[in-house]
Design an enzyme around this catalytic site. Structure first.
Site, PDB file in Angstrom:
ATOM      1  N   LEU A  28       0.820  -1.209   0.000  1.00 15.63           N
ATOM      2  CA  LEU A  28       0.000   0.000   0.000  1.00 15.63           C
ATOM      3  C   LEU A  28       0.853   1.258   0.000  1.00 15.63           C
ATOM      4  CD1 LEU A  28      -2.887  -0.964   2.452  1.00 15.63           C
ATOM      5  CD2 LEU A  28      -3.031  -0.684  -0.031  1.00 15.63           C
TER       6      LEU A  28
ATOM      7  N   GLY B 208     -18.559  28.790 -13.022  1.00 19.70           N
ATOM      8  CA  GLY B 208     -19.966  29.077 -12.804  1.00 19.70           C
ATOM      9  C   GLY B 208     -20.823  27.848 -13.064  1.00 19.70           C
TER      10      GLY B 208
ATOM     11  N   GLU C  20      -6.983   3.540   0.147  1.00 21.88           N
ATOM     12  CA  GLU C  20      -5.583   3.306   0.505  1.00 21.88           C
ATOM     13  C   GLU C  20      -5.156   4.186   1.678  1.00 21.88           C
ATOM     14  OE1 GLU C  20      -2.863   2.747  -2.730  1.00 21.88           O
ATOM     15  OE2 GLU C  20      -4.497   2.103  -4.040  1.00 21.88           O
TER      16      GLU C  20
ATOM     17  N   THR D 276      -7.619   6.335   4.759  1.00 22.13           N
ATOM     18  CA  THR D 276      -8.451   7.534   4.812  1.00 22.13           C
ATOM     19  C   THR D 276      -7.633   8.713   5.317  1.00 22.13           C
ATOM     20  OG1 THR D 276      -9.144   7.167   7.103  1.00 22.13           O
ATOM     21  CG2 THR D 276     -10.463   6.101   5.365  1.00 22.13           C
TER      22      THR D 276
END
Length: 395
Positions: free
Chosen positions: A249, A349, A373, A375
């Site tokens: 990870l 806009g 992966e 928080t």
């Protein structure tokens, strides 16, 4: 009376002359990836995202370009330095987070797991095919009830003679239903272990998650293992404990922290072009102070994120980057990119809520990137633990 020349419009990352920090090879890699994406992906990505479509036929082209597992050595992988890999991720996510997610999962999760923890036979069988885009991989760690706490996973692998019996479910798995090989993590009597589960193995099934509002140009799946029988040769022999998947990870998070800069840059580039072309009260909106304040603040945050990414790349090449540094990079850069994409949307806009412009697509994608992966909360607590010595969560 002297005439004040109108300054030329600068690309956001040229304000600090960041390209001068890169080698010629790194700039060439970034340019090659950007050109490929401009030709093959950018004309279609808005429609692909709207239609929830991942262009699987693009995968061999990504392999031919050398993007799959590009930071790994041997087995058909390019073996580039960390910054080159990061810059490729930057360009991929500047196009769409879903495409960068595919490359990250293929190279930094599935391939890295085999490269780092696999047997030589496993490496020879899978890495050249995955690098060439002839096969697709996924990485099964997260479960529906165990995202931030993978140590609580319920997927089990039990020995049965010379084989293993795998049972359980994984959730939110990128590439899941299109993968030829799944790297699956399970609890055993010996602790957490990784297994290579091939597509079509009896008892292995995948179901796509289709009601996503983010990462729509990406495949996300639920994986189910109903007593899947695997030989011991399917086990990653050097993967022992939860540290193995967490190491994978960190490899993927490194690509994310560069990728987020790409999403922010593309949003800001789009907003700059629109601010110059959109005329209100007889002048382009880029001439108004409030718009320039937004653009200046975003450019500063973007450049800071890029400098952080390059610093972490230098540390990575020296073998001096760790989980805390990766958490700092991922948390800062994704958070900054998300704020930039949201602010850029305001410059457009009402037009900014359409698929004609990229910032809101980037913003919705980055909402997912902020969570997956690791928080934002878990990364913040990782940094807090390093600062105070107190762990606010287990693991």
């Amino acid at each position: 009376m002297s005439t004040i020349e109108k300054p030329s419009v600068s690309a956001p990352l040229e304000l600090l002359n960041i390209p001068s920090l890169l080698t010629e090879e790194q700039r060439d890699i970034q340019h090659t990836v950007a050109e490929f994406l401009a030709d093959r992906v950018r004309p279609h990505i808005g429609q692909w995202s709207e239609n929830h479509y991942f262009p699987r036929d693009l995968v061999p082209e990504l392999g031919k370009l050398g993007l799959l597992g590009m930071h790994l050595n041997g087995y058909g992988c390019a073996g580039v330095d960390a910054a080159s890999y990061g810059l490729a991720c930057l360009e991929l996510e500047a196009t769409d987070s879903g495409l960068r997610s595919f490359v990250s999962v293929q190279g930094s999760l599935a391939m890295f797991a085999i490269w780092r923890f696999g047997s030589e036979d496993q490496k020879q069988e899978w890495l050249p095919r995955l690098a060439a885009g002839q096969a697709i991989g996924c990485f099964g760690l997260t479960e529906a009830d165990f995202g931030s706490n993978p140590a609580g996973m319920r997927t089990r692998a039990v020995r049965d003679g010379a084989d293993w019996i795998l049972h359980g479910e994984k959730m939110w798995i990128t590439n899941g239903s299109i993968a030829d090989i799944a790297i699956v993590w399970a609890v055993t009597e010996e602790g957490v272990r990784g297994f290579l589960v091939p597509r079509g193995a009896p008892g292995f099934s995948a179901r796509d998650i289709d009601n996503k509002l983010a990462l729509r140009a990406s495949v996300t799946s639920e994986l189910t293992f109903d007593d899947v029988r695997l030989p011991d040769s399917a086990r990653l022999p050097d993967a022992h404990g939860l540290r193995a998947p967490l190491t994978c990870l960190d490899e993927a998070r490194f690509g994310i922290l560069f990728g987020a800069v790409g999403a922010g840059r593309d949003s800001l580039d789009s907003a700059l072009a629109y601010a110059e072309s959109r005329v209100q009260f007889d002048r382009p909106i880029g001439a108004f102070q409030l718009t320039q304040q937004k653009l200046a603040d975003m450019a500063i945050d973007l450049n800071n994120s890029m400098l952080l990414a390059l610093h972490l790349a230098t540390l990575k090449d020296k073998g001096a980057v760790g989980p805390v540094q990766i958490s700092m990079g991922k948390l800062n850069n994704v958070r900054a990119a998300l704020a930039i994409a949201r602010q850029c949307r305001t410059i457009f806009g009402a037009s900014g809520i359409t698929s004609d412009y990229s910032p809101l697509r980037h913003a919705t994608n980055l909402e997912a990137v902020l969570t997956y992966e690791g928080t934002a909360e878990i990364h913040a607590l990782t940094i807090g633990r390093a600062l105070t010595g107190h762990a606010a969560f287990s693991g």
